[in-house]
Design a protein around this motif. Structure first.
Motif, PDB file in Angstrom:
ATOM      1  N   ALA A   1       0.829  -1.207   0.000  1.00  0.00           N
ATOM      2  CA  ALA A   1       0.000   0.000   0.000  1.00  0.00           C
ATOM      3  C   ALA A   1       0.863   1.255   0.000  1.00  0.00           C
ATOM      4  O   ALA A   1       0.600   2.209  -0.748  1.00  0.00           O
ATOM      5  CB  ALA A   1      -0.922  -0.002   1.219  1.00  0.00           C
ATOM      6  N   ARG A   2       1.904   1.284   0.808  1.00  0.00           N
ATOM      7  CA  ARG A   2       2.798   2.434   0.841  1.00  0.00           C
ATOM      8  C   ARG A   2       3.531   2.611  -0.479  1.00  0.00           C
ATOM      9  O   ARG A   2       3.660   3.722  -0.996  1.00  0.00           O
ATOM     10  CB  ARG A   2       3.792   2.296   1.998  1.00  0.00           C
ATOM     11  N   SER A   3       4.025   1.500  -1.012  1.00  0.00           N
ATOM     12  CA  SER A   3       4.775   1.573  -2.260  1.00  0.00           C
ATOM     13  C   SER A   3       3.892   2.032  -3.414  1.00  0.00           C
ATOM     14  O   SER A   3       4.285   2.886  -4.226  1.00  0.00           O
ATOM     15  CB  SER A   3       5.392   0.208  -2.574  1.00  0.00           C
TER      16      SER A   3
ATOM     17  N   ALA B   1      13.534  -9.685  -0.935  1.00  0.00           N
ATOM     18  CA  ALA B   1      12.760  -8.552  -1.443  1.00  0.00           C
ATOM     19  C   ALA B   1      11.727  -8.983  -2.473  1.00  0.00           C
ATOM     20  O   ALA B   1      10.759  -8.249  -2.727  1.00  0.00           O
ATOM     21  CB  ALA B   1      13.693  -7.508  -2.065  1.00  0.00           C
ATOM     22  N   LEU B   2      11.899 -10.183  -3.027  1.00  0.00           N
ATOM     23  CA  LEU B   2      11.061 -10.631  -4.135  1.00  0.00           C
ATOM     24  C   LEU B   2       9.568 -10.638  -3.783  1.00  0.00           C
ATOM     25  O   LEU B   2       8.755 -10.114  -4.560  1.00  0.00           O
ATOM     26  CB  LEU B   2      11.522 -12.013  -4.613  1.00  0.00           C
ATOM     27  N   PRO B   3       9.133 -11.195  -2.635  1.00  0.00           N
ATOM     28  CA  PRO B   3       7.695 -11.204  -2.339  1.00  0.00           C
ATOM     29  C   PRO B   3       7.101  -9.796  -2.243  1.00  0.00           C
ATOM     30  O   PRO B   3       5.938  -9.592  -2.622  1.00  0.00           O
ATOM     31  CB  PRO B   3       7.613 -11.924  -0.987  1.00  0.00           C
ATOM     32  N   TYR B   4       7.877  -8.837  -1.797  1.00  0.00           N
ATOM     33  CA  TYR B   4       7.376  -7.475  -1.642  1.00  0.00           C
ATOM     34  C   TYR B   4       7.215  -6.796  -2.994  1.00  0.00           C
ATOM     35  O   TYR B   4       6.195  -6.144  -3.271  1.00  0.00           O
ATOM     36  CB  TYR B   4       8.327  -6.693  -0.722  1.00  0.00           C
ATOM     37  N   LEU B   5       8.179  -6.969  -3.849  1.00  0.00           N
ATOM     38  CA  LEU B   5       8.086  -6.386  -5.188  1.00  0.00           C
ATOM     39  C   LEU B   5       7.006  -7.081  -6.011  1.00  0.00           C
ATOM     40  O   LEU B   5       6.298  -6.428  -6.792  1.00  0.00           O
ATOM     41  CB  LEU B   5       9.442  -6.481  -5.882  1.00  0.00           C
ATOM     42  N   GLN B   6       6.859  -8.392  -5.816  1.00  0.00           N
ATOM     43  CA  GLN B   6       5.801  -9.117  -6.529  1.00  0.00           C
ATOM     44  C   GLN B   6       4.419  -8.666  -6.078  1.00  0.00           C
ATOM     45  O   GLN B   6       3.500  -8.535  -6.892  1.00  0.00           O
ATOM     46  CB  GLN B   6       5.965 -10.626  -6.312  1.00  0.00           C
ATOM     47  N   ARG B   7       4.249  -8.428  -4.776  1.00  0.00           N
ATOM     48  CA  ARG B   7       2.952  -7.962  -4.286  1.00  0.00           C
ATOM     49  C   ARG B   7       2.613  -6.592  -4.866  1.00  0.00           C
ATOM     50  O   ARG B   7       1.461  -6.343  -5.235  1.00  0.00           O
ATOM     51  CB  ARG B   7       2.971  -7.914  -2.762  1.00  0.00           C
ATOM     52  N   VAL B   8       3.590  -5.717  -4.969  1.00  0.00           N
ATOM     53  CA  VAL B   8       3.354  -4.398  -5.558  1.00  0.00           C
ATOM     54  C   VAL B   8       2.935  -4.543  -7.019  1.00  0.00           C
ATOM     55  O   VAL B   8       1.968  -3.919  -7.476  1.00  0.00           O
ATOM     56  CB  VAL B   8       4.612  -3.517  -5.440  1.00  0.00           C
TER      57      VAL B   8
ATOM     58  N   ARG C   1       4.142   5.390  -5.715  1.00  0.00           N
ATOM     59  CA  ARG C   1       4.372   5.322  -7.157  1.00  0.00           C
ATOM     60  C   ARG C   1       3.271   6.031  -7.936  1.00  0.00           C
ATOM     61  O   ARG C   1       3.510   6.507  -9.058  1.00  0.00           O
ATOM     62  CB  ARG C   1       4.467   3.857  -7.598  1.00  0.00           C
ATOM     63  N   GLN C   2       2.066   6.119  -7.352  1.00  0.00           N
ATOM     64  CA  GLN C   2       0.966   6.798  -8.046  1.00  0.00           C
ATOM     65  C   GLN C   2       0.888   8.289  -7.710  1.00  0.00           C
ATOM     66  O   GLN C   2       0.168   9.022  -8.383  1.00  0.00           O
ATOM     67  CB  GLN C   2      -0.355   6.122  -7.686  1.00  0.00           C
ATOM     68  N   ALA C   3       1.608   8.730  -6.693  1.00  0.00           N
ATOM     69  CA  ALA C   3       1.568  10.143  -6.314  1.00  0.00           C
ATOM     70  C   ALA C   3       2.135  11.006  -7.438  1.00  0.00           C
ATOM     71  O   ALA C   3       3.121  10.642  -8.086  1.00  0.00           O
ATOM     72  CB  ALA C   3       2.362  10.372  -5.032  1.00  0.00           C
ATOM     73  N   GLY C   4       1.509  12.147  -7.638  1.00  0.00           N
ATOM     74  CA  GLY C   4       1.998  13.067  -8.667  1.00  0.00           C
ATOM     75  C   GLY C   4       2.176  14.484  -8.177  1.00  0.00           C
ATOM     76  O   GLY C   4       2.634  15.348  -8.926  1.00  0.00           O
ATOM     77  N   ARG C   5       1.810  14.738  -6.913  1.00  0.00           N
ATOM     78  CA  ARG C   5       1.851  16.112  -6.402  1.00  0.00           C
ATOM     79  C   ARG C   5       2.718  16.226  -5.139  1.00  0.00           C
ATOM     80  O   ARG C   5       3.619  17.063  -5.092  1.00  0.00           O
ATOM     81  CB  ARG C   5       0.429  16.586  -6.100  1.00  0.00           C
ATOM     82  N   SER C   6       2.444  15.392  -4.141  1.00  0.00           N
ATOM     83  CA  SER C   6       3.164  15.559  -2.880  1.00  0.00           C
ATOM     84  C   SER C   6       3.200  14.256  -2.098  1.00  0.00           C
ATOM     85  O   SER C   6       2.310  13.413  -2.207  1.00  0.00           O
ATOM     86  CB  SER C   6       2.498  16.644  -2.020  1.00  0.00           C
TER      87      SER C   6
ATOM     88  N   ALA D   1      12.407   4.024   0.607  1.00  0.00           N
ATOM     89  CA  ALA D   1      13.117   5.281   0.360  1.00  0.00           C
ATOM     90  C   ALA D   1      13.400   5.470  -1.128  1.00  0.00           C
ATOM     91  O   ALA D   1      13.334   6.590  -1.658  1.00  0.00           O
ATOM     92  CB  ALA D   1      14.419   5.318   1.154  1.00  0.00           C
ATOM     93  N   HIS D   2      13.682   4.367  -1.832  1.00  0.00           N
ATOM     94  CA  HIS D   2      13.915   4.457  -3.270  1.00  0.00           C
ATOM     95  C   HIS D   2      12.631   4.830  -4.007  1.00  0.00           C
ATOM     96  O   HIS D   2      12.663   5.606  -4.977  1.00  0.00           O
ATOM     97  CB  HIS D   2      14.466   3.133  -3.801  1.00  0.00           C
ATOM     98  N   ASP D   3      11.485   4.301  -3.554  1.00  0.00           N
ATOM     99  CA  ASP D   3      10.202   4.723  -4.133  1.00  0.00           C
ATOM    100  C   ASP D   3      10.004   6.223  -3.954  1.00  0.00           C
ATOM    101  O   ASP D   3       9.525   6.917  -4.866  1.00  0.00           O
ATOM    102  CB  ASP D   3       9.043   3.978  -3.454  1.00  0.00           C
ATOM    103  N   VAL D   4      10.347   6.717  -2.780  1.00  0.00           N
ATOM    104  CA  VAL D   4      10.218   8.156  -2.502  1.00  0.00           C
ATOM    105  C   VAL D   4      11.149   8.954  -3.418  1.00  0.00           C
ATOM    106  O   VAL D   4      10.752   9.991  -3.980  1.00  0.00           O
ATOM    107  CB  VAL D   4      10.539   8.430  -1.021  1.00  0.00           C
ATOM    108  N   TYR D   5      12.369   8.478  -3.589  1.00  0.00           N
ATOM    109  CA  TYR D   5      13.320   9.160  -4.472  1.00  0.00           C
ATOM    110  C   TYR D   5      12.811   9.194  -5.914  1.00  0.00           C
ATOM    111  O   TYR D   5      12.887  10.229  -6.590  1.00  0.00           O
ATOM    112  CB  TYR D   5      14.676   8.455  -4.404  1.00  0.00           C
ATOM    113  N   GLN D   6      12.252   8.079  -6.388  1.00  0.00           N
ATOM    114  CA  GLN D   6      11.723   8.036  -7.745  1.00  0.00           C
ATOM    115  C   GLN D   6      10.547   8.994  -7.911  1.00  0.00           C
ATOM    116  O   GLN D   6      10.371   9.614  -8.968  1.00  0.00           O
ATOM    117  CB  GLN D   6      11.290   6.601  -8.093  1.00  0.00           C
ATOM    118  N   ALA D   7       9.733   9.139  -6.864  1.00  0.00           N
ATOM    119  CA  ALA D   7       8.638  10.115  -6.922  1.00  0.00           C
ATOM    120  C   ALA D   7       9.192  11.528  -7.057  1.00  0.00           C
ATOM    121  O   ALA D   7       8.678  12.342  -7.842  1.00  0.00           O
ATOM    122  CB  ALA D   7       7.775   9.993  -5.668  1.00  0.00           C
TER     123      ALA D   7
END
Length: 525
Positions: free
Chosen positions: A87-89, A275-282, A93-98, A116-122
């Protein structure tokens, strides 16, 4: 004739006296100077960005649904670690403003790096990121935090920070500022585009998302969409712009190399097997309908996010403190009050109030950690004083079984508990989920936040969580035998087995806890 040198023991005593005197002077200076020793807030004020109807993917997904539910907000529980991570990830990834993120702890581990990498990519997409962390647990994290802070779209601020960032000087500052440094920000919120917020008990780290085989917390968040997310944004702005908060850039410097190291480490973590199960769930959950359809949000009008004020001191007006609001709800119970708290130190007044409710015909139940499951022996030492009067007064007390490695529990730290959920449900309608433990520290020292609701559907789902945790497979039932001695009933056996000592513990654990219970520590627990 030359005088004899003083005996070695006298030299050691004199040295000890000098050290103790220096520490006392250091402590007194902090007591007299108080907050004048803390770094000053110099960050420019900023506030949540105004909402738009079609600006971001989150806007486009939620605006039509919100129109179908005027005046209501959507909510769904996140109890499973993988789903809470996803849910956090996904909303990041869908955020476009803040993105406005407020946390007590953000660990330097796989989950911490991935999010943190998701935040950086945003931020790379142009999203404005404000990250607010309590500074008590950031020692050693300055390079990673400064790497993110160097990005033009990311700013990191620290709550009640240390001037000295590491080493002996940081320890000495802790002694000098013993009173002021004791006040911490325990809030937890993840807010995307001002429309979606995740509020609850989880910090950011592997153990909060079932990613560690040795330590896994049973925890709970609420994902919120719609008007209630504005409550979380208001809380965030109050803290972000308070004089208790300092930009990390005013305390530390950064280099381009740190940013490169951070990205490399995050990419390396994404290739780990765990990390695989977490990335797969996303990947499995990520689509445009995630918020509007896939989550199956429950819509309700009476749901709000509340928090303590950023500055919370003992002599302040407590009318707007979270403990005041929660006590009002709990004391208003008419027939049922079910409490879940990993750290449960009700105090004399709280114990008396709960027993009085039982006498008035209210069913009162509590689920908390057993000694074996509790990661903080000092907290259990405070709780154990109230166990007998609670049970004798008719309170139904359940202690969670050990899950993990209780022998690694610390006296004051936080690294091994099974239960981390902080919630209650009253009269099958009103409920709370958040960061607030039922103990003196949450009541009077830390700032806390959480979600209060009045809704039978959300209450029923929270009651189910309570019953699951209190069930025989997960908890012992604590009772008094005919000799008025505490016993723990293991109901997984037929017939059930009554245990005479704290289950799954060693005599050393029990002895240590007993000794700590003699110390005057309750106000700090």
């Amino acid at each position: 004739m030359e005088p004899k040198p003083p005996p070695r023991r006298w030299r050691l005593l004199r040295l000890l006296g000098i050290v103790l005197t220096a520490l006392l002077v250091l402590f007194i200076s902090g007591l007299l100077l108080g907050d004048r020793l803390t770094p000053k807030a110099i960050g420019a004020p900023s506030h949540a960005l105004p909402l738009q109807d079609q600006q971001t993917l989150i806007d486009r997904a939620l605006v039509p649904v919100l129109a179908e539910h005027p005046g209501q907000s959507g909510a769904i529980y996140l109890s499973e670690g993988l789903e809470a991570y996803a849910a956090r990830s996904i909303i990041t990834r869908q955020a476009g403003r803040s993105l406005d993120l407020q946390y007590y702890m953000w660990h330097d581990d796989m989950v911490g790096h991935l999010l943190a990498h998701d935040v950086y990519q945003a931020a790379e997409r142009g999203v404005r990121v404000r990250l607010l962390l309590d500074d008590m647990n950031t020692q050693g994290l300055d390079p990673q935090m400064m790497a993110l802070d160097k990005h033009p779209n990311i700013e990191i601020r620290l709550y009640n920070p240390f001037r000295n960032r590491d080493g002996l000087w940081r320890l000495l500052e802790m002694v000098q500022r013993a009173f002021s440094i004791n006040h911490r920000m325990h809030n937890k919120a993840w807010i995307a585009d001002g429309r979606v917020a995740i509020v609850g008990g989880r910090n950011i780290g592997e153990e909060y998302f079932d990613a560690r085989p040795d330590v896994n917390f049973r925890d709970l968040d609420l994902l919120l969409a719609g008007p209630v997310a504005a409550d979380a944004s208001t809380v965030f702005d109050q803290f972000w712009n308070s004089d208790a908060v300092v930009p990390i850039a005013a305390l530390q410097f950064s280099t381009d190399q740190q940013l490169g190291n951070f990205i490399t480490q995050a990419e390396r973590d994404a290739r780990q097997q765990k990390a695989l199960p977490y990335l797969q769930r996303v990947r499995a959950r990520f689509d445009d309908a995630y918020l509007s359809e896939r989550l199956a949000l429950h819509w309700t009008a009476d749901i709000h996010v509340h928090s303590d004020p950023p500055r919370k001191r003992g002599n302040a007006d407590r009318a707007d403190w979270l403990v005041t609001r929660l006590a009002e709800v709990l004391l208003g119970a008419r027939h049922k009050s079910l409490l879940i708290s990993p750290y449960f130190v009700p105090g004399a007044a709280g114990t008396k109030a709960l027993v009085r409710q039982v006498q008035d015909g209210v069913q009162v139940g509590v689920v908390t950690n057993s000694l074996a499951a509790n990661d903080v022996a000092a907290v259990h030492s405070g709780y154990m004083h109230y166990r007998r009067p609670l049970v004798a007064g008719g309170v139904q007390l359940h202690e969670l079984r050990s899950h993990g490695h209780p022998e690694k529990a610390s006296t004051f730290g936080s690294s091994g508990a099974s239960l981390h959920t902080k919630a209650f449900v009253v009269d099958d309608r009103r409920g709370f989920v958040g960061s607030f433990n039922l103990d003196p520290r949450s009541a009077y020292l830390n700032t806390e936040m959480g979600v209060l609701f009045d809704d039978p559907v959300l209450a029923a789902r929270l009651r189910q969580e309570y019953l699951r945790l209190a069930g025989p497979e997960l908890s012992y039932w604590v009772y008094l035998d005919r000799d008025h001695e505490l016993r723990w009933l293991d109901r997984t056996h037929t017939p059930a087995i009554a245990l005479r000592t704290e289950p799954d513990t060693t005599w050393m654990q029990r002895a240590t806890t007993r000794v700590i219970s003699w110390l005057p520590l309750e106000s700090q627990l």
